[in-house]
Scaffold this active site. Structure first.
Site, PDB file in Angstrom:
ATOM      1  N   SER A 215     -48.367   0.922  49.298  1.00  0.00           N
ATOM      2  CA  SER A 215     -47.322   1.628  50.014  1.00  0.00           C
ATOM      3  C   SER A 215     -47.013   2.953  49.325  1.00  0.00           C
ATOM      4  O   SER A 215     -47.179   3.077  48.111  1.00  0.00           O
ATOM      5  CB  SER A 215     -46.082   0.737  50.026  1.00  0.00           C
ATOM      6  OG  SER A 215     -45.200   1.131  51.034  1.00  0.00           O
ATOM      7  N   PRO A 296     -47.812   0.994  59.994  1.00  0.00           N
ATOM      8  CA  PRO A 296     -46.855   1.815  59.240  1.00  0.00           C
ATOM      9  C   PRO A 296     -45.431   1.273  59.340  1.00  0.00           C
ATOM     10  O   PRO A 296     -45.002   0.833  60.415  1.00  0.00           O
ATOM     11  CB  PRO A 296     -46.955   3.181  59.925  1.00  0.00           C
ATOM     12  CG  PRO A 296     -47.471   2.909  61.291  1.00  0.00           C
ATOM     13  CD  PRO A 296     -48.259   1.631  61.234  1.00  0.00           C
ATOM     14  N   CYS A 370     -22.188  -3.045  37.795  1.00  0.00           N
ATOM     15  CA  CYS A 370     -21.901  -3.193  36.375  1.00  0.00           C
ATOM     16  C   CYS A 370     -23.159  -3.178  35.521  1.00  0.00           C
ATOM     17  O   CYS A 370     -23.418  -4.140  34.798  1.00  0.00           O
ATOM     18  CB  CYS A 370     -21.111  -4.470  36.162  1.00  0.00           C
ATOM     19  SG  CYS A 370     -19.543  -4.347  36.994  1.00  0.00           S
ATOM     20  N   GLU A 371     -23.958  -2.156  35.658  1.00  0.00           N
ATOM     21  CA  GLU A 371     -25.048  -1.969  34.711  1.00  0.00           C
ATOM     22  C   GLU A 371     -25.494  -0.521  34.700  1.00  0.00           C
ATOM     23  O   GLU A 371     -25.403   0.175  35.713  1.00  0.00           O
ATOM     24  CB  GLU A 371     -26.218  -2.916  34.980  1.00  0.00           C
ATOM     25  CG  GLU A 371     -26.796  -2.905  36.361  1.00  0.00           C
ATOM     26  CD  GLU A 371     -27.934  -3.927  36.463  1.00  0.00           C
ATOM     27  OE1 GLU A 371     -29.017  -3.631  35.964  1.00  0.00           O
ATOM     28  OE2 GLU A 371     -27.703  -5.020  37.024  1.00  0.00           O
TER      29      GLU A 371
HETATM   30  N1  LLP Z   1     -48.608  -4.109  56.178  1.00  0.00           N
HETATM   31  C1  LLP Z   1     -48.515  -4.977  55.165  1.00  0.00           C
HETATM   32  C2  LLP Z   1     -49.379  -6.153  55.154  1.00  0.00           C
HETATM   33  C3  LLP Z   1     -47.600  -4.749  54.138  1.00  0.00           C
HETATM   34  O1  LLP Z   1     -47.523  -5.613  53.139  1.00  0.00           O
HETATM   35  C4  LLP Z   1     -46.772  -3.605  54.188  1.00  0.00           C
HETATM   36  C5  LLP Z   1     -45.803  -3.335  53.125  1.00  0.00           C
HETATM   37  C6  LLP Z   1     -46.897  -2.738  55.269  1.00  0.00           C
HETATM   38  C7  LLP Z   1     -47.831  -3.007  56.247  1.00  0.00           C
HETATM   39  C8  LLP Z   1     -46.032  -1.509  55.438  1.00  0.00           C
HETATM   40  O2  LLP Z   1     -46.197  -0.582  54.423  1.00  0.00           O
HETATM   41  P1  LLP Z   1     -45.504   0.872  54.558  1.00  0.00           P
HETATM   42  O3  LLP Z   1     -46.172   1.576  55.720  1.00  0.00           O
HETATM   43  O4  LLP Z   1     -44.070   0.661  54.803  1.00  0.00           O
HETATM   44  O5  LLP Z   1     -45.768   1.518  53.247  1.00  0.00           O
HETATM   45  N2  LLP Z   1     -40.410  -2.331  48.832  1.00  0.00           N
HETATM   46  C9  LLP Z   1     -41.424  -1.344  48.539  1.00  0.00           C
HETATM   47  C10 LLP Z   1     -42.531  -1.321  49.545  1.00  0.00           C
HETATM   48  C11 LLP Z   1     -43.210  -2.657  49.708  1.00  0.00           C
HETATM   49  C12 LLP Z   1     -44.243  -2.657  50.797  1.00  0.00           C
HETATM   50  C13 LLP Z   1     -44.661  -4.038  51.114  1.00  0.00           C
HETATM   51  N3  LLP Z   1     -45.626  -4.112  52.144  1.00  0.00           N
HETATM   52  C14 LLP Z   1     -40.765   0.027  48.421  1.00  0.00           C
HETATM   53  O6  LLP Z   1     -39.550   0.114  48.559  1.00  0.00           O
HETATM   54  O7  LLP Z   1     -41.413   1.018  48.150  1.00  0.00           O
END
Ligand code: LLP
Length: 449
Positions: A215, A296, A370-371
Site C-alpha cells: 500500500s 484501490p 496519554c502518551e
Molecule cells: N487489496 C488488498 C488485498 C489489500 O490487502 C489492500 C490493503 C488493498 C487492496 C487496498 O490497498 P490501498 O489501495 O488502499 O493501498 N493501514 C495501512 C494500509 C493497509 C493496507 C491493507 N491492505 C495504512 O494506513 O497505510
C-alpha cells in the site's frame, strides 16, 4: 497562504478561511463539532469513476472490476455511492460484508478477502452469493469447498499468490515478499500445490489469480514484477491443464499525496503502464489477455477527506540544544489517526478558520492521549499565533483514518459528514459516552466446567 491544492479534496478552497464544497470549515465545526471527518462526496465519486474509466480505457474488453477496498473506509452510504458508480466492493471481514449488504450492494460485485476467514464469514459470503472468494491458505481451500458443497453451489475462487516482490513502502504495509502471512508463495511451490487442490475440489471453480503487493506505492516496478510473475504462472497453468485461467486481479496500493511536494498517482498513467505490461507478457507467453481487476482503496477515499480539529492548548518547550519547540494540542489524536504513530506517516495541517499574517514557527501537532507518541505531525511550520480555539485542517485522512480509529482513553470516535454543493449530512454519527457505557456488563459469575 499558499494553499496546497494537491492534498486537499477537489472542492476545497481557501479564501481567508477553508471551505469544502462551498461550506466554511468553521460552520462545519460549529454544526457538527470536532474532531470531524469531512468527506467531499464529489471528489470521492470522481476518483472512483476515474479508476473505472482508466481500467476500461486501457484494458478494453478485458477490463474486469475496480473493487473498492472497503478496509480504507466503508459505511452504508459510501457503499451506496460505490454501487451507483457501478464498481465492485472488496471486503475482508464479515463486518465489512455486513455493511455492503446493509447498503443493498449486489453480491455479484462483491469479492471476499482475508487471510483467516472464519467458517461463519465463509458461510455468510456464500449464503449472500458473493461472486468471488479469494483463497489465502490450504485450510481455506478445504473450508470453502465444504461450505459451498453444503450450500449446493460451485463457488468461483481466485488464489492469492505472493510473487516475491519487495514493494517500496513501509514494512507493515508491504505484502508480497516471501516472509508474510498472506497468500501462497510462487517460489516455494505452495501456489502450484494450491492450484492442484482447488482443481480437485468439486465445489470450487478456479477463475484466476490475485496479488496485492502493498500500500502507498509510487514506483511502478513492483506492480510490473508482480504482473510478470503472475502471467508466467498463468502460462504454466495453461501448459499443464490445457486451458487458460480467465481472471487476473492485481490488487490495490496506489499512492496518494499527503504533503505539499507529493503527487497522487494518476489512474490513467498507472493503468496505461499496467496494461502495457500485461499485454506484452501475455503476448510473450502466447496467452489470451485475461480479464484484469484492481482494488484501490486509499487512492479513492484518501484524498476525499479532511479532518477538522480544534486547538485546545499550546505550549513551548526548550530542547537540550536550546531551541524551542511549540506543541499544539488538538481535540483528537492517535484514536482518529493512528498512521503517524504506526507507520511514521506524514501529514500537513493548515489553520482553517482564518488567515494569519504572523511568521511561521516549527510546531508539533499532537493529540490529547496519554502518551508522547500521540503525534499527528512531528514537525511543521505553522503561524506563530496559532492559539486555543483555532481550527486546524489535516487533509487526505480518508483512508485508514476513521477505519482504524479506536476508543483509546475512552475517546468517542468522530463523526463522518459528507459535503456536496453547499450541503452537509452526517453519514456516520459521532459516538457518545453512552455508546461506550452501553458495552459495560454487570453479570453474576457463572460456573463453567
Ligand atoms: N487489496 C488488498 C488485498 C489489500 O490487502 C489492500 C490493503 C488493498 C487492496 C487496498 O490497498 P490501498 O489501495 O488502499 O493501498 N493501514 C495501512 C494500509 C493497509 C493496507 C491493507 N491492505 C495504512 O494506513 O497505510
Amino acid at each position: 497562504m499558499n494553499f496546497p491544492t494537491n492534498v486537499f479534496s477537489k472542492n476545497a478552497t481557501f479564501d481567508g478561511a477553508l471551505s469544502i464544497a462551498g461550506i466554511k470549515a468553521t460552520t462545519l465545526a460549529k454544526e457538527f463539532s470536532t474532531p470531524l471527518f469531512v468527506i467531499d462526496e464529489d471528489d470521492f465519486r470522481s476518483r472512483a469513476l476515474a479508476w473505472k474509466s482508466a481500467l476500461e480505457k486501457h484494458f478494453g474488453a478485458q477490463a474486469g472490476h475496480v473493487y473498492y477496498a472497503s478496509k480504507a473506509f466503508i459505511s452504508v452510504e459510501v457503499a451506496k455511492w460505490i454501487n451507483e458508480i457501478g464498481i465492485g466492493l472488496d471486503v475482508c471481514t464479515g463486518g465489512e460484508l455486513a455493511v455492503g449488504l446493509a447498503a443493498g450492494f449486489p453480491a455479484d460485485r462483491i469479492e471476499v478477502h482475508g487471510n483467516n476467514k472464519s467458517e461463519a464469514e465463509i458461510t455468510a459470503a456464500i449464503a449472500a452469493g458473493c461472486a468471488t472468494i479469494v483463497l489465502d491458505s490450504f485450510h481455506e481451500i478445504e473450508r470453502v469447498n465444504r461450505i459451498a458443497g453444503a450450500h449446493n453451489v460451485i463457488q468461483k475462487v481466485l488464489l492469492r499468490l505472493t510473487p516475491g516482490v519487495e514493494a517500496h513502502t513501509h514494512e507493515s504495509i508491504s505484502t508480497a515478499h516471501e516472509d508474510v502471512k498472506f497468500g501462497f508463495s510462487i517460489a516455494s511451490g505452495a501456489a502450484w500445490k494450491a492450484v492442484e487442490e482447488v482443481e480437485a475440489a468439486p465445489h470450487l471453480r478456479l477463475a484466476g489469480i490475485h496479488s496485492h503487493i502493498g500500500s502507498q506505492i509510487f514506483v511502478a516496478d513492483g506492480f510490473e514484477v508482480a504482473a510478470t510473475r503472475l502471467i508466467e504462472f498463468l502460462a504454466r497453468f495453461r501448459d499443464h491443464f490445457n486451458r487458460e485461467l480467465p481472471e487476473l486481479d492485481l490488487g490495490g496500493g496506489y499512492g496518494i499525496a499527503y504533503l505539499a511536494d507529493e503527487s497522487t498517482m494518476d489512474p490513467d498513467q498507472m493503468m496505461a503502464n499496467l496494461a502495457a505490461i500485461v499485454k506484452s507478457q501475455c503476448a510473450a507467453h502466447d496467452l489470451v489477455v485475461p480479464t484484469v481487476s484492481i482494488e484501490p482503496g486509499r487512492a479513492i477515499v484518501g484524498p476525499s477527506t479532511t479532518t477538522l480539529y480544534e486547538v485546545g492548548t499550546t505550549k513551548v518547550v526548550t530542547l537540550e540544544n536550546g531551541a524551542n519547540r511549540r506543541y499544539i494540542s488538538v481535540d483528537g489524536g492517535m484514536s482518529d489517526n493512528i498512521r503517524p504513530s504506526l507507520y511514521q506517516a506524514e501529514y500537513l495541517a493548515i489553520v482553517a478558520n482564518r488567515e494569519s499574517t504572523e511568521s511561521t514557527r516549527d510546531s508539533r501537532v499532537v493529540g490529547k492521549h496519554c502518551e508522547s507518541g500521540d503525534i499527528i505531525i512531528r514537525s511543521i511550520e505553522l503561524p506563530g499565533d496559532v492559539d486555543a480555539g483555532d481550527l486546524l485542517a489535516v487533509p487526505a485522512t480518508g483512508a485508514y483514518g476513521r477505519s482504524m480509529a479506536s476508543n483509546y482513553n475512552h475517546m468517542v470516535r468522530p463523526a463522518v459528514i459528507a459535503v456536496k454543493s453547499g450541503t452537509a449530512r452526517v453519514i456516520v454519527r459521532r459516538e457518545t459516552v453512552a455508546d461506550l457505557l452501553s458495552l459495560e456488563v454487570v453479570e453474576s459469575p457463572r460456573t463453567l466446567s
